[in-house]
Design an enzyme around this catalytic site. Sequence first.
Site, PDB file in Angstrom:
ATOM      1  CB  CYS A 247      -0.957  -0.018   1.175  1.00  0.00           C
ATOM      2  SG  CYS A 247      -0.197  -0.514   2.745  1.00  0.00           S
TER       3      CYS A 247
HETATM    4  N1  LIG Z   1      -4.370  -4.267   4.769  1.00  0.00           N
HETATM    5  C1  LIG Z   1      -3.853  -3.560   3.793  1.00  0.00           C
HETATM    6  O1  LIG Z   1      -4.095  -2.345   3.659  1.00  0.00           O
HETATM    7  C2  LIG Z   1      -2.949  -4.211   2.770  1.00  0.00           C
HETATM    8  C3  LIG Z   1      -2.556  -3.467   1.666  1.00  0.00           C
HETATM    9  C4  LIG Z   1      -1.720  -4.048   0.707  1.00  0.00           C
HETATM   10  C5  LIG Z   1      -1.301  -5.362   0.877  1.00  0.00           C
HETATM   11  N2  LIG Z   1      -1.680  -6.061   1.977  1.00  0.00           N
HETATM   12  C6  LIG Z   1      -1.206  -7.438   2.102  1.00  0.00           C
HETATM   13  O2  LIG Z   1      -2.289  -8.302   1.776  1.00  0.00           O
HETATM   14  C7  LIG Z   1      -2.208  -9.487   2.546  1.00  0.00           C
HETATM   15  C8  LIG Z   1      -3.508  -9.647   3.331  1.00  0.00           C
HETATM   16  O3  LIG Z   1      -3.646  -8.535   4.199  1.00  0.00           O
HETATM   17  P1  LIG Z   1      -4.912  -8.297   5.107  1.00  0.00           P
HETATM   18  O4  LIG Z   1      -4.760  -6.939   5.671  1.00  0.00           O
HETATM   19  O5  LIG Z   1      -6.163  -8.654   4.380  1.00  0.00           O
HETATM   20  O6  LIG Z   1      -4.629  -9.388   6.256  1.00  0.00           O
HETATM   21  P2  LIG Z   1      -5.635 -10.012   7.308  1.00  0.00           P
HETATM   22  O7  LIG Z   1      -6.783  -9.082   7.515  1.00  0.00           O
HETATM   23  O8  LIG Z   1      -4.808 -10.403   8.478  1.00  0.00           O
HETATM   24  O9  LIG Z   1      -6.153 -11.332   6.567  1.00  0.00           O
HETATM   25  C9  LIG Z   1      -5.315 -12.403   6.274  1.00  0.00           C
HETATM   26  C10 LIG Z   1      -6.124 -13.545   5.671  1.00  0.00           C
HETATM   27  O10 LIG Z   1      -5.256 -14.624   5.383  1.00  0.00           O
HETATM   28  C11 LIG Z   1      -5.809 -15.851   5.866  1.00  0.00           C
HETATM   29  N3  LIG Z   1      -4.661 -16.671   6.263  1.00  0.00           N
HETATM   30  C12 LIG Z   1      -3.772 -16.407   7.252  1.00  0.00           C
HETATM   31  N4  LIG Z   1      -2.803 -17.358   7.264  1.00  0.00           N
HETATM   32  C13 LIG Z   1      -3.112 -18.234   6.291  1.00  0.00           C
HETATM   33  C14 LIG Z   1      -2.506 -19.431   5.814  1.00  0.00           C
HETATM   34  N5  LIG Z   1      -1.379 -19.910   6.369  1.00  0.00           N
HETATM   35  N6  LIG Z   1      -3.070 -20.067   4.770  1.00  0.00           N
HETATM   36  C15 LIG Z   1      -4.195 -19.596   4.193  1.00  0.00           C
HETATM   37  N7  LIG Z   1      -4.835 -18.460   4.602  1.00  0.00           N
HETATM   38  C16 LIG Z   1      -4.285 -17.797   5.635  1.00  0.00           C
HETATM   39  C17 LIG Z   1      -6.726 -15.433   7.003  1.00  0.00           C
HETATM   40  O11 LIG Z   1      -7.848 -16.271   6.998  1.00  0.00           O
HETATM   41  P3  LIG Z   1      -8.190 -17.440   8.025  1.00  0.00           P
HETATM   42  O12 LIG Z   1      -7.494 -17.117   9.327  1.00  0.00           O
HETATM   43  O13 LIG Z   1      -9.687 -17.373   8.098  1.00  0.00           O
HETATM   44  O14 LIG Z   1      -7.683 -18.646   7.327  1.00  0.00           O
HETATM   45  C18 LIG Z   1      -7.229 -14.068   6.540  1.00  0.00           C
HETATM   46  O15 LIG Z   1      -8.369 -14.213   5.713  1.00  0.00           O
HETATM   47  C19 LIG Z   1      -0.989  -9.327   3.468  1.00  0.00           C
HETATM   48  O16 LIG Z   1       0.103 -10.001   2.908  1.00  0.00           O
HETATM   49  C20 LIG Z   1      -0.758  -7.835   3.492  1.00  0.00           C
HETATM   50  O17 LIG Z   1       0.600  -7.505   3.708  1.00  0.00           O
HETATM   51  C21 LIG Z   1      -2.508  -5.526   2.916  1.00  0.00           C
END
Ligand SMILES: NC(=O)c1ccc[n+]([C@@H]2O[C@H](COP(=O)([O-])OP(=O)(O)OC[C@H]3O[C@@H](n4cnc5c(N)ncnc54)[C@H](OP(=O)(O)O)[C@@H]3O)[C@@H](O)[C@H]2O)c1
Length: 347
Positions: A149
Amino acid sequence: MIKIGIVGGTGYTGVELLRLLAQHPEASLSVITSRTEAGLPVASMFPSLRRRVGLEFTAPNDEALKDCDVVFFATPHGVAMSQARALLDAGVRVIDLAADFRIQDTATFKRWYGMEHSEPELLKEAVYGLPEINREAIIKARLVGLPGCYPTAMQLGFAPLLAHPHALIDESHLIADCKSGTSGAGKKAEIGLLLAEAADNFKAYGVAGHRHLPETSAGLEAIAKRPVNLIFTPHLLPMIRGIHATLYARLLPHAKDLDAQALFEEFYADSAFVDVMPQGSLPETRSVRGSNFLRIAIHRPNGGDTLVILVVEDNLVKGASGQGVQVMNLMFGLPEETGLTQIALSP
Ligand SMILES: NC(=O)c1ccc[n+]([C@@H]2O[C@H](COP(=O)([O-])OP(=O)(O)OC[C@H]3O[C@@H](n4cnc5c(N)ncnc54)[C@H](OP(=O)(O)O)[C@@H]3O)[C@@H](O)[C@H]2O)c1
């Protein structure tokens, strides 16, 4: 219709993908995974999706992912690289929102993410998913690593100055003072993200070094085709969505008469989602909340030699899931704006 799978549907970028794709005219949501919620109707967890998404969560290793046209990984780093090869071999295209396929140098990846890269060969073919810079490569890609981001805001804010064949600014001294809402940290339990800690409070973090620095530096150097040096200081804002980046660049003496406004307007003339505002504007995060726009305004305080570039984006849309849909549109030959015409919520 494009058949879509999402690994990590319960997190913040996952539900944002669902919001956008449920409204996309060419998207057919097919598989949405969760390790802990398999069997639960998606709309039970997210009532905002009732009467729009009728699927249930399934386990992340669901074989049905192989029947999709594209799978998004909205997961922590390390997950996409463990599943990407099997999906690509099955003819599925992969878009990762995490860092697995952003950084080409595996030693740098290990240093900042604390794990070996398990797919260095796949990494070589991965395309960095910043459409305004890499559009042609994205169109042909089968594996895309989406930018972070903050890196999206910093790279698009500096790009017009760096893309010039001759240096216009002191590229050894770029400064990015950035602020993000708390959703940037994902949906996890952490003391610093509690309401009583984050609300009515403001602080910097990662000043000594943040994971988005190596990715951004590599991206800026790829744009400039010259070395750059960036100082990046992130801050946590007491709000939910939005990034505000204040970028500083000092003009070199031979470029002191540069019309930076014209340079930026020309650079982004064909970019549907980058809005170069009138010179001296003050872009607000709420002007992009829920939309895929990134807005930029250029200032030159007191007519001096320092440019101040203000950039706003919604970290969950242009900073993540919206950018992912923009990339998907390019990969599948659709107009880039398909399904992404949402106007920001205001107030
Ligand atoms: N938040 C932002 O603004 C943003 C912006 C750009 C990029 N990102 C990137 O996008 C990714 C997701 O971010 P987020 O903010 O959405 O994170 P989040 O809210 O913590 O969600 C992570 C998701 O991944 C799943 N998960 C966790 N460990 C897993 C595993 N070992 N295998 C399969 N599924 C798994 C979790 O689902 P369950 O626990 O239900 O399985 C949950 O749905 C990250 O890498 C982050 O760095 C985030």
